[in-house]
Design an enzyme around this catalytic site. Structure first.
Site, PDB file in Angstrom:
ATOM      1  N   ALA A  73      -3.543   1.068   4.180  1.00  0.00           N
ATOM      2  CA  ALA A  73      -2.278   0.351   4.325  1.00  0.00           C
ATOM      3  C   ALA A  73      -1.291   0.843   3.282  1.00  0.00           C
ATOM      4  O   ALA A  73      -1.671   1.411   2.249  1.00  0.00           O
ATOM      5  CB  ALA A  73      -2.498  -1.156   4.171  1.00  0.00           C
ATOM      6  N   ASP A  74      -0.024   0.613   3.554  1.00  0.00           N
ATOM      7  CA  ASP A  74       1.011   0.894   2.571  1.00  0.00           C
ATOM      8  C   ASP A  74       2.091  -0.161   2.704  1.00  0.00           C
ATOM      9  O   ASP A  74       2.474  -0.527   3.827  1.00  0.00           O
ATOM     10  CB  ASP A  74       1.602   2.289   2.772  1.00  0.00           C
ATOM     11  CG  ASP A  74       2.428   2.729   1.572  1.00  0.00           C
ATOM     12  OD1 ASP A  74       1.834   2.991   0.512  1.00  0.00           O
ATOM     13  OD2 ASP A  74       3.671   2.785   1.677  1.00  0.00           O
TER      14      ASP A  74
END
EC number: 3.6.1.9
Length: 230
Positions: free
Chosen positions: A88-89
């Site tokens: 994820a970011d």
């Protein structure tokens, strides 16, 4: 150790964030999770991204690049004992009014404060210019690739509204050094919550892992979660 969890393949979390690991444990048993951080850090490159389409494309690319990195590490090690790899970011997006006409604004992405130099002044400027009395957005891209190579992606946006300016509280907050290492310079799950007036959307998205969307992606991979069992 839970016998059933031990029999299942691992969910590999490609992240350096302890908060993401804690949130994932709300859906997946801790003994079924393995942390494997990406070998290479991914540069943000949001300087020229000023529309939602550009920002969401870039944050998705970063999450995908992290995932590719982790999968390559698994392949190099000859590993096949996993169900899926999750990365994820998260970025913070705000409106930056143009000086000529305040009704016309452009989107601006805030990264983590620069630890070298006067980071306090940088974060203080962010609060004054972008946060106090205004809305901003937390945007998280999820990338889940299962053991068959099937790609599952999602981008989640949450609106956060901060209270009006409280400079004494801000000075105290900066003294805690909590903003360091945090996207946008604050942690909503910690003392940074004192500035929040309201949230529209997923709270866990602001922390860095939107559980509602992640639960759907896991279900799409036919991976049982705590939500699906309740």
């Amino acid at each position: 150790m839970d016998t059933m969890a031990a029999q299942l393949g691992k969910i590999i979390l490609g992240s350096r964030s302890p908060r993401r690991a804690e949130l994932l444990q709300l859906l997946i048993p801790a003994e079924q999770i393995e942390i494997l951080t990406p070998a290479n850090s991914v540069e943000s490159g949001f300087q020229d991204a000023h529309t939602w389409r550009e920002i969401e494309r870039l944050v998705s690319e970063i999450a995908r690049t992290k995932n590719d990195d982790v999968i390559q590490q698994l392949e190099d090690a000859g590993r096949t004992d996993y169900q899926a790899v999750l990365t994820a970011d998260t970025v913070i997006v705000c409106l930056e009014p143009r000086q000529v006409d305040d009704k016309v604004a452009t989107l601006h992405v805030l990264g983590q404060p620069h630890e070298e130099g006067d980071w306090q002044s940088e974060v203080r400027r962010w609060f004054k210019q972008y946060y106090f009395g205004r809305d901003h957005w937390a945007v998280t891209a999820l990338c889940l690739i299962d053991s068959t190579g099937w790609l599952h992606e999602s981008v989640v946006r949450t609106t956060v509204t901060f209270r009006r300016a409280d400079l004494k509280l801000l000075d105290w907050y900066l003294s805690t050094k909590e903003p360091l290492g945090k996207a946008g310079g604050y942690a909503i799950q910690e003392a940074g919550s004192m500035f929040v007036e309201s949230i529209e959307g997923s709270l866990t998205n602001v922390v860095g892992l939107p559980l509602e969307s992640l639960n759907k992606l896991l279900k799409d991979c036919e991976i049982d979660t705590a939500m699906s069992k309740s």
